[in-house]
Write a protein that holds these residues in place. Structure first.
Motif, PDB file in Angstrom:
ATOM      1  N   ASP A   1       9.719  13.185  -6.174  1.00 53.83           N
ATOM      2  CA  ASP A   1       9.698  13.594  -4.770  1.00 53.83           C
ATOM      3  C   ASP A   1       8.735  12.731  -3.950  1.00 53.83           C
ATOM      4  OD1 ASP A   1      11.588  15.615  -5.191  1.00 53.83           O
ATOM      5  OD2 ASP A   1      10.040  17.108  -5.620  1.00 53.83           O
ATOM      6  N   LYS A   2       7.585  12.446  -4.539  1.00 55.85           N
ATOM      7  CA  LYS A   2       6.600  11.598  -3.869  1.00 55.85           C
ATOM      8  C   LYS A   2       7.184  10.208  -3.613  1.00 55.85           C
ATOM      9  CE  LYS A   2       1.765  10.132  -4.423  1.00 55.85           C
ATOM     10  NZ  LYS A   2       0.584  10.224  -5.287  1.00 55.85           N
ATOM     11  N   TRP A   3       7.872   9.667  -4.607  1.00 56.39           N
ATOM     12  CA  TRP A   3       8.503   8.357  -4.468  1.00 56.39           C
ATOM     13  C   TRP A   3       9.597   8.390  -3.399  1.00 56.39           C
ATOM     14  CZ3 TRP A   3       7.939   3.465  -4.785  1.00 56.39           C
ATOM     15  CH2 TRP A   3       9.048   2.622  -4.684  1.00 56.39           C
ATOM     16  N   ASP A   4      10.439   9.405  -3.429  1.00 57.78           N
ATOM     17  CA  ASP A   4      11.541   9.510  -2.472  1.00 57.78           C
ATOM     18  C   ASP A   4      11.046   9.593  -1.035  1.00 57.78           C
ATOM     19  OD1 ASP A   4      13.345   9.391  -4.568  1.00 57.78           O
ATOM     20  OD2 ASP A   4      13.742  11.546  -4.597  1.00 57.78           O
ATOM     21  N   ALA A   5       9.848  10.128  -0.821  1.00 57.71           N
ATOM     22  CA  ALA A   5       9.289  10.258   0.524  1.00 57.71           C
ATOM     23  C   ALA A   5       8.982   8.900   1.158  1.00 57.71           C
ATOM     24  CB  ALA A   5       8.030  11.126   0.485  1.00 57.71           C
ATOM     25  N   LEU A   6       8.859   7.863   0.347  1.00 57.55           N
ATOM     26  CA  LEU A   6       8.606   6.522   0.877  1.00 57.55           C
ATOM     27  C   LEU A   6       9.693   6.119   1.869  1.00 57.55           C
ATOM     28  CD1 LEU A   6       7.044   3.816   0.854  1.00 57.55           C
ATOM     29  CD2 LEU A   6       8.446   3.153  -1.116  1.00 57.55           C
ATOM     30  N   ALA A   7      10.921   6.501   1.611  1.00 60.25           N
ATOM     31  CA  ALA A   7      12.051   6.125   2.473  1.00 60.25           C
ATOM     32  C   ALA A   7      11.905   6.657   3.896  1.00 60.25           C
ATOM     33  CB  ALA A   7      13.356   6.624   1.859  1.00 60.25           C
ATOM     34  N   ASN A   8      11.088   7.669   4.092  1.00 60.49           N
ATOM     35  CA  ASN A   8      10.912   8.261   5.421  1.00 60.49           C
ATOM     36  C   ASN A   8       9.749   7.660   6.204  1.00 60.49           C
ATOM     37  OD1 ASN A   8      13.052  10.097   4.981  1.00 60.49           O
ATOM     38  ND2 ASN A   8      11.679  11.371   3.770  1.00 60.49           N
TER      39      ASN A   8
ATOM     40  N   GLU B   1       0.829  -1.206   0.000  1.00 63.48           N
ATOM     41  CA  GLU B   1       0.000   0.000   0.000  1.00 63.48           C
ATOM     42  C   GLU B   1       0.867   1.261   0.000  1.00 63.48           C
ATOM     43  OE1 GLU B   1      -3.048   2.099   3.107  1.00 63.48           O
ATOM     44  OE2 GLU B   1      -3.246  -0.061   2.808  1.00 63.48           O
ATOM     45  N   ALA B   2       1.927   1.259   0.778  1.00 61.50           N
ATOM     46  CA  ALA B   2       2.819   2.426   0.836  1.00 61.50           C
ATOM     47  C   ALA B   2       3.513   2.662  -0.500  1.00 61.50           C
ATOM     48  CB  ALA B   2       3.850   2.249   1.942  1.00 61.50           C
ATOM     49  N   ILE B   3       3.934   1.596  -1.149  1.00 59.93           N
ATOM     50  CA  ILE B   3       4.579   1.716  -2.467  1.00 59.93           C
ATOM     51  C   ILE B   3       3.603   2.351  -3.454  1.00 59.93           C
ATOM     52  CG2 ILE B   3       5.427   0.377  -4.446  1.00 59.93           C
ATOM     53  CD1 ILE B   3       6.651  -1.589  -2.354  1.00 59.93           C
TER      54      ILE B   3
END
Length: 106
Positions: A62-69, A31-33
């Protein structure tokens, strides 16, 4: 869509476990992905070297990179860390690849 590709490394004794864990991807992680804009995500294994080739299509970098947080991503990294090369924060060591050719039937 933005196409992204990168390389990672899984330890040879964990090829099967790496696949098993992805075959049973946690629903929260899936779901997060998707919530972070991934429209398509594939990982391929070179069984001769343990090298993983990942390809994904995302709506927004940017939206994708935010997953890491996110907490779920950090939990997933911790879960996967024993199987592969990782950084100090348990994120996979990865090498971003530069696209040099693309062909698409429109």
């Amino acid at each position: 869509m933005i196409r992204k590709a990168f390389l990672m490394q899984v330890y040879s004794e964990y090829y099967d476990e790496y696949k098993r864990r992805h075959d049973n991807l946690w629903s929260e992680m899936e779901e997060a992905i998707l919530q972070h804009g991934a429209a398509s995500y594939s990982i391929f294994l070179n069984p001769n070297t343990g090298q993983l080739f990942a390809y994904l299509e995302v709506e927004n970098e940017d939206k994708w990179d935010a997953l890491a947080n996110t907490d779920i991503c950090k939990k997933w990294w911790e879960y996967m860390a024993p199987l592969m090369e990782t950084n100090d924060d348990n994120s996979p060591v990865s090498i971003d690849l530069k696209e040099v050719f693309h062909l698409s039937k429109s």
